[in-house]
Design a protein around this motif. Structure first.
Motif, PDB file in Angstrom:
ATOM      1  N   GLY A   1       0.824  -1.279  -0.164  1.00 20.77           N
ATOM      2  CA  GLY A   1       0.122   0.047  -0.103  1.00 20.77           C
ATOM      3  C   GLY A   1       0.812   1.260  -0.048  1.00 20.77           C
ATOM      4  O   GLY A   1       1.965   1.158  -0.156  1.00 20.77           O
ATOM      5  N   TYR A   2       0.239   2.342   0.381  1.00 23.67           N
ATOM      6  CA  TYR A   2       0.974   3.644   0.556  1.00 23.67           C
ATOM      7  C   TYR A   2       0.426   4.509   1.518  1.00 23.67           C
ATOM      8  O   TYR A   2      -0.346   4.148   1.993  1.00 23.67           O
ATOM      9  N   GLY A   3       1.574   5.241   2.245  1.00 26.96           N
ATOM     10  CA  GLY A   3       1.328   5.911   3.367  1.00 26.96           C
ATOM     11  C   GLY A   3       0.321   7.092   3.314  1.00 26.96           C
ATOM     12  O   GLY A   3       0.346   7.586   2.133  1.00 26.96           O
ATOM     13  N   ALA A   4      -0.243   7.394   4.218  1.00 25.78           N
ATOM     14  CA  ALA A   4      -1.347   8.768   4.095  1.00 25.78           C
ATOM     15  C   ALA A   4      -0.805   9.488   5.429  1.00 25.78           C
ATOM     16  O   ALA A   4      -1.606  10.536   5.311  1.00 25.78           O
ATOM     17  N   HIS A   5      -0.006   9.247   6.214  1.00 28.49           N
ATOM     18  CA  HIS A   5       0.046   9.965   7.526  1.00 28.49           C
ATOM     19  C   HIS A   5       1.506  10.052   7.817  1.00 28.49           C
ATOM     20  O   HIS A   5       2.396   9.255   7.446  1.00 28.49           O
ATOM     21  N   GLU A   6       1.984  10.977   8.626  1.00 25.20           N
ATOM     22  CA  GLU A   6       3.204  10.952   9.402  1.00 25.20           C
ATOM     23  C   GLU A   6       3.279  10.053  10.374  1.00 25.20           C
ATOM     24  O   GLU A   6       2.404   9.975  11.185  1.00 25.20           O
ATOM     25  N   VAL A   7       4.244   9.347  10.520  1.00 30.84           N
ATOM     26  CA  VAL A   7       4.468   8.136  11.353  1.00 30.84           C
ATOM     27  C   VAL A   7       5.890   8.402  12.154  1.00 30.84           C
ATOM     28  O   VAL A   7       6.672   8.961  11.275  1.00 30.84           O
ATOM     29  N   ALA A   8       6.058   7.604  13.189  1.00 32.86           N
ATOM     30  CA  ALA A   8       7.376   7.639  13.801  1.00 32.86           C
ATOM     31  C   ALA A   8       8.054   6.356  13.726  1.00 32.86           C
ATOM     32  O   ALA A   8       7.361   5.471  13.031  1.00 32.86           O
ATOM     33  N   ALA A   9       9.293   6.293  13.842  1.00 34.72           N
ATOM     34  CA  ALA A   9      10.138   5.039  13.421  1.00 34.72           C
ATOM     35  C   ALA A   9       9.628   3.575  14.156  1.00 34.72           C
ATOM     36  O   ALA A   9       9.500   2.800  13.473  1.00 34.72           O
ATOM     37  N   LYS A  10       9.620   3.762  15.455  1.00 34.36           N
ATOM     38  CA  LYS A  10       9.104   2.606  16.227  1.00 34.36           C
ATOM     39  C   LYS A  10      10.079   1.453  15.636  1.00 34.36           C
ATOM     40  O   LYS A  10       9.428   0.373  15.554  1.00 34.36           O
ATOM     41  N   CYS A  11      11.275   1.698  15.824  1.00 34.68           N
ATOM     42  CA  CYS A  11      12.137   0.485  15.575  1.00 34.68           C
ATOM     43  C   CYS A  11      13.245   0.762  16.237  1.00 34.68           C
ATOM     44  O   CYS A  11      13.701   1.948  16.749  1.00 34.68           O
ATOM     45  N   ASP A  12      14.257  -0.360  16.167  1.00 29.68           N
ATOM     46  CA  ASP A  12      15.530  -0.104  16.980  1.00 29.68           C
ATOM     47  C   ASP A  12      16.703   0.212  15.788  1.00 29.68           C
ATOM     48  O   ASP A  12      17.881   0.030  16.189  1.00 29.68           O
ATOM     49  N   LEU A  13      16.494   0.751  14.841  1.00 28.78           N
ATOM     50  CA  LEU A  13      17.448   1.348  13.812  1.00 28.78           C
ATOM     51  C   LEU A  13      17.704   2.712  14.295  1.00 28.78           C
ATOM     52  O   LEU A  13      16.708   3.607  14.214  1.00 28.78           O
ATOM     53  N   PRO A  14      19.120   2.998  14.638  1.00 25.54           N
ATOM     54  CA  PRO A  14      19.296   4.478  15.161  1.00 25.54           C
ATOM     55  C   PRO A  14      19.243   5.455  14.097  1.00 25.54           C
ATOM     56  O   PRO A  14      18.586   6.716  14.297  1.00 25.54           O
ATOM     57  N   ALA A  15      19.247   5.086  12.700  1.00 27.89           N
ATOM     58  CA  ALA A  15      19.083   6.070  11.891  1.00 27.89           C
ATOM     59  C   ALA A  15      17.658   6.440  11.563  1.00 27.89           C
ATOM     60  O   ALA A  15      17.313   7.638  11.306  1.00 27.89           O
ATOM     61  N   ALA A  16      16.790   5.559  11.811  1.00 32.24           N
ATOM     62  CA  ALA A  16      15.209   5.978  11.609  1.00 32.24           C
ATOM     63  C   ALA A  16      14.788   6.493  12.833  1.00 32.24           C
ATOM     64  O   ALA A  16      14.174   7.527  12.968  1.00 32.24           O
TER      65      ALA A  16
ATOM     66  N   PRO B   1       6.035   2.275  10.939  1.00 28.79           N
ATOM     67  CA  PRO B   1       4.737   1.315  10.375  1.00 28.79           C
ATOM     68  C   PRO B   1       3.491   2.067  10.124  1.00 28.79           C
ATOM     69  O   PRO B   1       3.324   3.075  10.855  1.00 28.79           O
ATOM     70  N   GLU B   2       2.713   1.633   9.394  1.00 29.91           N
ATOM     71  CA  GLU B   2       1.535   2.433   9.035  1.00 29.91           C
ATOM     72  C   GLU B   2       0.545   1.153   8.523  1.00 29.91           C
ATOM     73  O   GLU B   2       0.882   0.678   7.450  1.00 29.91           O
ATOM     74  N   GLY B   3      -0.712   0.890   9.325  1.00 33.78           N
ATOM     75  CA  GLY B   3      -1.436  -0.229   8.615  1.00 33.78           C
ATOM     76  C   GLY B   3      -0.734  -1.478   8.537  1.00 33.78           C
ATOM     77  O   GLY B   3      -0.005  -1.865   9.506  1.00 33.78           O
ATOM     78  N   GLU B   4      -0.798  -2.359   7.369  1.00 28.29           N
ATOM     79  CA  GLU B   4       0.019  -3.456   7.236  1.00 28.29           C
ATOM     80  C   GLU B   4       1.398  -3.576   6.985  1.00 28.29           C
ATOM     81  O   GLU B   4       1.853  -4.563   6.989  1.00 28.29           O
ATOM     82  N   GLY B   5       2.034  -2.404   6.600  1.00 23.57           N
ATOM     83  CA  GLY B   5       3.250  -2.096   5.960  1.00 23.57           C
ATOM     84  C   GLY B   5       4.019  -1.222   6.911  1.00 23.57           C
ATOM     85  O   GLY B   5       3.674  -0.512   7.864  1.00 23.57           O
ATOM     86  N   ALA B   6       5.199  -0.903   6.383  1.00 23.86           N
ATOM     87  CA  ALA B   6       6.103  -0.021   6.795  1.00 23.86           C
ATOM     88  C   ALA B   6       6.770   0.975   5.783  1.00 23.86           C
ATOM     89  O   ALA B   6       7.041   0.311   4.358  1.00 23.86           O
ATOM     90  N   GLY B   7       7.367   1.887   5.994  1.00 23.11           N
ATOM     91  CA  GLY B   7       7.817   2.848   5.110  1.00 23.11           C
ATOM     92  C   GLY B   7       9.527   2.448   4.875  1.00 23.11           C
ATOM     93  O   GLY B   7       9.847   2.780   3.759  1.00 23.11           O
ATOM     94  N   LEU B   8       9.749   1.632   5.708  1.00 25.11           N
ATOM     95  CA  LEU B   8      11.258   1.346   5.495  1.00 25.11           C
ATOM     96  C   LEU B   8      11.408  -0.253   6.072  1.00 25.11           C
ATOM     97  O   LEU B   8      11.099  -0.422   7.183  1.00 25.11           O
ATOM     98  N   ILE B   9      11.881  -1.094   5.260  1.00 20.52           N
ATOM     99  CA  ILE B   9      12.396  -2.475   5.725  1.00 20.52           C
ATOM    100  C   ILE B   9      13.778  -2.329   5.503  1.00 20.52           C
ATOM    101  O   ILE B   9      14.479  -2.086   4.639  1.00 20.52           O
TER     102      ILE B   9
END
Length: 392
Positions: free
Chosen positions: A140-155, A176-184
Motif C-alpha cells: 500500500g501507500y502511506g497517508a500520514h506522518e509516522v514515527a520510526a518505532k524500531c531499533d534502527l538508530p538512523a530511523a 509502520p502504518e497499517g499492514e506495512g512499513a515505510g522502511l524495511i
C-alpha cells in the motif's frame, strides 16, 4: 534588347524572381521549423533525463541530497553503467544507492547487491524488492506522518516522516502504518539491504520536510564511500531477440524504397503544384450589366413571391437615400434618419417609422403600395432640401 512580357504587362524575369522568392521563403521556414523541433527534442530529452537523477536540480532530482552528503565528507560517485558500479565496489566497503534497475537482469542486480556493504533501494519495483529481500512485497501507500518505532538508530533519530510505498518483509521494519512499513531492512552474510520509497522523501522538493533529511544522511552516509547507480536504456544486459526494434525486423530494402517514394511525392507536388506569385488576371467572356442583374433578382423575388425580402431591400435603400439627401453619414441609424426626415417636412414621425420599420407586406399589392409611399417620401425630402438650399 527587349524583355519578354506576359499578358498583364509584367516582365517574365520579375515574375520568375517572385517565384524563387516564394520557394526561398518555404525553405527558410522548413529550416527554422527543423531547428525548433531539434531544440525542443533536446530540451525534452534533457528534462526527462533529469527526473530522479542525482545531478538534477529539478524538483524530482536528488542534487541537494548529494551535495549535503559530500559536505559531510561522503565520497559520492555517480555511475551510469553497471560495469562502472561493479568496478567502484571492488576494493572498499561502500553504500550502493540503487534505484529501480529496470534494464538489468536478475543476475546482474544480485551481483551488484552482493558487492556492496550496504544497499539502499530507492523506489524499488515489486520484482526488485523480492529479489533483494526474498518474500518482501509492496502492500500500500502511506497517508500520514509516522514515527520510526524500531531499533534502527538512523530511523529513530529522524523523528517522523510521511512514507510513500508501504512494504512488508525483511528482519527489521520502521515507520509502520497499517499492514506495512515505510522502511524495511535485512542483513545477510554481513551485508545489509534497505528499501524505502525515496521519490517522496529524498528529492529536492521534499528532502527538507519532516525528518527526511536526517533519515537520508543516516542511511546514505553510513560509509565514507557511496556509489549511486543511474539506470538507463543505454545500459542494459537483457537485450534479446524478442526485444528487437521495428528497425531490426524491417528488411533492408524497405528504407530505400520509402525514401524513393517520399522524393517522388515531393517532386510530383512541385510539378503539379501552383506556382508562387500573383494570380493571373483573365478577361471574363461575358460582361453582365448591373441593370440585368437587378432585373434578374427582381424576377427571382417575384417568382418566389418573397414580398418580405423585397420590402426589406426597398426600405434599406430608402433609408440610405433619405440619409444621403439629408446630409447624414452612412453610419446614421434608421431612427436618426426617421427623426431628421420627419423634421425636414414637418410630417408624421410615427407614420414614417411604421413605413420604414413596420411589418412586411404579404401581397404584391401591398408591396407596390409600400414602394409608392417610399417614393413619395423621397420626393418630399428632395423638394424640401432644394427649397432650403434656394433660401440659403
Amino acid at each position: 534588347m527587349s524583355l519578354a512580357v506576359e499578358r498583364d504587362g509584367t516582365p517574365l524575369v520579375a515574375r520568375r524572381r517572385r517565384g524563387w522568392r516564394g520557394w526561398i521563403a518555404v525553405v527558410l521556414i522548413v529550416i527554422v521549423a527543423a531547428v525548433l523541433l531539434l531544440w525542443a527534442s533536446s530540451t525534452f530529452t534533457a528534462s526527462e533525463k533529469g527526473r530522479a537523477d542525482p545531478e538534477s536540480h529539478g524538483p524530482d532530482g536528488y542534487r541537494a541530497l548529494v551535495e549535503v552528503l559530500r559536505g559531510h565528507g561522503v565520497s559520492v560517485e555517480i555511475a551510469r553503467s553497471h560495469s562502472d558500479v561493479a568496478r567502484l565496489l571492488e576494493d572498499e566497503s561502500s553504500t550502493l544507492v540503487l534505484p529501480d534497475p529496470y534494464t538489468l537482469s536478475d543476475d546482474t542486480v544480485r551481483g551488484l547487491i552482493d558487492a556492496a556493504s550496504t544497499t539502499v533501494l530507492l523506489d524499488p519495483s515489486s520484482a526488485v524488492l523480492d529479489l533483494a529481500i526474498p518474500g518482501a512485497e509492496i502492500v500500500g501507500y502511506g497517508a500520514h506522518e509516522v514515527a520510526a518505532k524500531c531499533d534502527l538508530p538512523a530511523a529513530e533519530n529522524a523523528g517522523t516522516i510521511r512514507p510513500g510505498a508501504l512494504m512488508t518483509g525483511g528482519d527489521l521494519s520502521c515507520f509502520p502504518e497499517g499492514e506495512g512499513a515505510g522502511l524495511i531492512s535485512e542483513t545477510r552474510d554481513g551485508r545489509t539491504v534497505r528499501a524505502l520509497d525515496a521519490s517522496l522523501l529524498f528529492t529536492n522538493a521534499s528532502v527538507t520536510e519532516n525528518g527526511n533529511a536526517a533519515l537520508a544522511l543516516a542511511l546514505l552516509g553510513e560509509h565514507e564511500s557511496l556509489v549511486w547507480y543511474v539506470p538507463s536504456w543505454n545500459d542494459s544486459d537483457t537485450q534479446r531477440a524478442s526485444d528487437a526494434t521495428l528497425a531490426d525486423l524491417t528488411p533492408g530494402w524497405v528504407t530505400p524504397a520509402l525514401v524513393l517514394l517520399a522524393l517522388t511525392a515531393v517532386l510530383a507536388a512541385i510539378w503539379r503544384g501552383r506556382r508562387f506569385g500573383p494570380l493571373v488576371a483573365e478577361r471574363l467572356p461575358v460582361t453582365v450589366r448591373a441593370s440585368e442583374t437587378l432585373e434578374g433578382r427582381a424576377r427571382l423575388y417575384a417568382r418566389a413571391r418573397d414580398t418580405g425580402h423585397a420590402a426589406h431591400i426597398l426600405r434599406r435603400r430608402s433609408i440610405a437615400e433619405l440619409g444621403r439627401l439629408l446630409g447624414m453619414g452612412r453610419g446614421a441609424t434608421p431612427d436618426a434618419v426617421i427623426d431628421a426626415a420627419a423634421a425636414a417636412v414637418a410630417g408624421p414621425r410615427d407614420a414614417l417609422r411604421i413605413l420604414l420599420t413596420g411589418p412586411a407586406p404579404t401581397t404584391d399589392a401591398e408591396l407596390v403600395e409600400l414602394s409608392d409611399r417610399l417614393a413619395q417620401w423621397e420626393a418630399a425630402i428632395r423638394a424640401a432640401v432644394r427649397t432650403e438650399g434656394k433660401r440659403s
